[in-house]
Enzyme design. Structure first.
Site, mmCIF file in Angstrom:
data_model
loop_
_atom_site.group_PDB
_atom_site.id
_atom_site.type_symbol
_atom_site.label_atom_id
_atom_site.label_comp_id
_atom_site.label_asym_id
_atom_site.label_seq_id
_atom_site.Cartn_x
_atom_site.Cartn_y
_atom_site.Cartn_z
ATOM 1 N N TYR A 1 44.463 38.400 15.237
ATOM 2 C CA TYR A 1 45.689 38.155 14.532
ATOM 3 C C TYR A 1 45.339 38.432 13.111
ATOM 4 O O TYR A 1 44.149 38.041 12.624
ATOM 5 C CB TYR A 1 46.373 37.005 14.573
ATOM 6 C CG TYR A 1 47.396 36.664 13.779
ATOM 7 C CD1 TYR A 1 48.876 37.479 14.049
ATOM 8 C CD2 TYR A 1 47.714 36.099 12.443
ATOM 9 C CE1 TYR A 1 49.747 37.416 13.184
ATOM 10 C CE2 TYR A 1 48.613 36.026 11.766
ATOM 11 C CZ TYR A 1 49.941 36.802 12.250
ATOM 12 O OH TYR A 1 51.008 36.613 11.259
ATOM 13 N N ASP B 1 38.029 40.038 8.745
ATOM 14 C CA ASP B 1 39.131 38.940 8.222
ATOM 15 C C ASP B 1 38.737 37.850 8.530
ATOM 16 O O ASP B 1 38.746 37.124 9.491
ATOM 17 C CB ASP B 1 40.299 39.521 9.271
ATOM 18 C CG ASP B 1 41.544 38.760 9.158
ATOM 19 O OD1 ASP B 1 41.417 37.703 7.991
ATOM 20 O OD2 ASP B 1 42.703 38.872 9.499
ATOM 21 N N LYS C 1 43.618 31.150 3.519
ATOM 22 C CA LYS C 1 43.569 29.573 4.067
ATOM 23 C C LYS C 1 42.732 28.719 3.053
ATOM 24 O O LYS C 1 43.047 28.312 2.219
ATOM 25 C CB LYS C 1 43.233 29.719 5.644
ATOM 26 C CG LYS C 1 44.379 30.262 6.301
ATOM 27 C CD LYS C 1 44.447 30.326 7.620
ATOM 28 C CE LYS C 1 45.846 30.675 8.354
ATOM 29 N NZ LYS C 1 45.642 31.762 8.810
HETATM 30 C C1 LIG Z 1 46.655 33.423 9.135
HETATM 31 C C2 LIG Z 1 46.008 34.490 9.373
HETATM 32 C C3 LIG Z 1 46.359 35.872 8.644
HETATM 33 C C4 LIG Z 1 47.720 35.911 7.908
HETATM 34 O O1 LIG Z 1 47.637 35.015 6.645
HETATM 35 P P1 LIG Z 1 49.162 34.664 6.109
HETATM 36 O O2 LIG Z 1 48.630 34.213 5.010
HETATM 37 O O3 LIG Z 1 49.752 33.814 7.327
HETATM 38 O O4 LIG Z 1 49.937 35.834 5.950
HETATM 39 C C5 LIG Z 1 45.541 36.904 8.872
HETATM 40 N N1 LIG Z 1 44.406 36.915 9.410
HETATM 41 C C6 LIG Z 1 43.938 35.933 10.101
HETATM 42 C C7 LIG Z 1 42.685 35.954 10.892
HETATM 43 C C8 LIG Z 1 44.522 34.606 9.968
HETATM 44 O O5 LIG Z 1 44.199 33.536 10.557
#
Ligand SMILES: *Cc1c(COP(=O)(O)O)cnc(C)c1O
Length: 438
Positions: free
Chosen positions: A152, A246, A274
């Site tokens: 994701y 990512d 995060k």
């Molecule tokens: C949470 C997440 C995103 C998206 O981040 P948001 O702040 O929710 O837009 C992208 N990549 C990974 C791996 C994530 O866990």
């Protein structure tokens, strides 16, 4: 359904949450601000949180293993961060012109991520990955992006895709409102399958970048097989294809230096979010200088935001990184130890009860899958018994343990969990496992 759920030891009323959800549905689509927060029959509504604890509107207490989907590495309302933010609130929340704070935060990020030479601050993870992909395309002047099934990367057009029939096909959007013109430029490959990646890359001359969650935390928890990431780095380098890590989940969570430090890989572009700020709104995209310098206004790759680099989020980021760095020799070993103990115990309990299970865990992240076969990618993750997981989630919740409500998410420790929390959690897992045994 009545608002009263009675279990062996606990009686929890959720009537306020139920009423709030009924009100929410009238004004908020599906009643929630982000899809995963919905869970049958309705989510609990939070009143406040502290450390490893959350209290709902009905006064119930939960030990939190969702932790803002991994954001709260230090736990709720970590004192250093709260006091830094309070101080900043007194002198301004948004200026519309630069501050020295942005330089300080960027330097802290660069210091911990040697692959990052320049960094741009954004608000959400989705913005960060959107920008990373645009940068890769702008830099290479190519079109196609390879992503992996089950990873994701946020909710923008080119990433909302799943594999077509057979793997490594042009993506098919998982969302209405995304024309095929967008999704066709995303190629979806199988995670943990290096031969396939190599074959896609060799056959296709139009690849602008490869984006990957080095540890897949959005398909349950799926770990990279030995040397998988190293091989991925080797192949992308051979073909001059920017590799985007990512690290929105893994950054500052697998260690201050994220998954790239943990596995010893140097990506070209990195996204962070995060745990970067432990619960405030900020993300970042950084990487090689020659790539990052493509950004406007000097470069021709456009990216902009009113709230980017706002001083509230930035001081939260600075204070988070300083705290995580200063305490790193305490934080990360403790997280890992707690997570190891819990994961091993749960898995043994499930084995003893002859419940088919796979327990994937690394550092402070863990997830149980109700499945016979090892979970190594999207397909094997999808094999697990999601109905069982749903019941299991509710049995944990009734006992005051909050994990993300989906099999395809990951549970997270924070530094604020205590040995008591863990004991209580093991008891709750034992009971919940018993309840879903058949
Ligand atoms: C949470 C997440 C995103 C998206 O981040 P948001 O702040 O929710 O837009 C992208 N990549 C990974 C791996 C994530 O866990």
């Amino acid at each position: 359904m009545s608002g009263l759920i009675i279990t062996k030891n606990h009686a929890k009323s959720l009537s306020k949450s139920q009423n709030l959800f009924n009100l929410a549905r009238k004004v908020i689509p599906s009643g929630v601000s982000s899809p995963v927060r919905y869970s049958e029959p309705y989510p609990f509504y939070v009143k406040k949180a502290q450390g490893s604890s959350i209290w709902d509107e009905d006064g119930n207490h939960y030990t939190d293993f969702c932790n803002g989907y991994g954001a709260l590495l230090l736990g709720h309302r970590r004192k250093e961060i709260i006091s830094a933010v309070k101080k900043q609130l007194e002198i301004g929340t948004l200026y519309g012109t630069p501050t020295s704070l942005e330089i300080e935060l960027s330097k802290l990020i660069i210091k911990n991520y040697p692959s990052i030479q320049k960094v741009r601050l954004v608000n959400s993870g989705s913005e960060a990955t959107m920008t990373a992909i645009r940068l890769a395309r702008g830099f290479t002047k190519k079109k196609k992006i390879i992503k992996f099934e089950g990873c994701y990367h946020g909710s923008h057009e080119s990433m909302l895709v799943k594999a077509g029939s057979g793997s490594a096909h042009s993506g098919i959007s998982i969302s209405d409102g995304v024309p095929e013109d967008f999704s066709k430029n995303t190629i979806v490959a199988q995670y943990n399958n290096i031969e396939q990646l190599e074959s896609v890359i060799t056959k296709n001359k139009d690849i602008a970048g490869v984006i990957v969650e080095p540890i897949l935390a959005n398909m349950g928890l799926v770990l990279p097989q030995k040397n998988y990431l190293k091989e991925m780095r080797k192949i992308t380098k051979q073909h001059d294809i920017p590799l985007i890590f990512d690290e929105i989940v893994t950054g500052f969570r697998l260690g201050v230096g994220g998954a790239q430090k943990y596995f010893g890989i140097t990506p070209d572009i990195t996204t962070l979010g995060k745990a970067l700020s432990n619960g405030f709104v900020i993300s970042a995209v950084g990487g090689r200088r020659d790539i990052m310098d493509q950004l406007a206004p000097n470069g021709k790759v456009y990216e902009a935001s009113t709230f980017a680099g706002n001083p509230i989020s930035v001081v939260a980021g600075i204070s988070s990184i300083k705290t995580m760095t200063a305490l790193k020799n305490k934080i990360y070993p403790k997280l890992e130890e707690h997570c190891n103990v819990l994961s091993r115990t749960i898995s043994e309990l499930a084995d003893d009860m002859r419940i088919p299970n796979q327990l994937n865990h690394i550092s402070s992240m863990f997830q149980i899958f109700f499945s016979d076969s090892p979970v190594i990618d999207y397909k094997t993750s999808k094999k697990s018994d999601t109905k069982k997981f749903h019941k299991f989630f509710h049995h944990l919740l009734k006992q005051g343990i909050f994990i993300p409500p989906s099999q395809f998410e990951t549970a997270f420790f924070s530094y604020s969990h205590t040995p008591d929390d863990i004991e209580k959690t093991i008891d709750a897992y034992r009971h919940a496992l018993k309840m879903v045994k058949n």
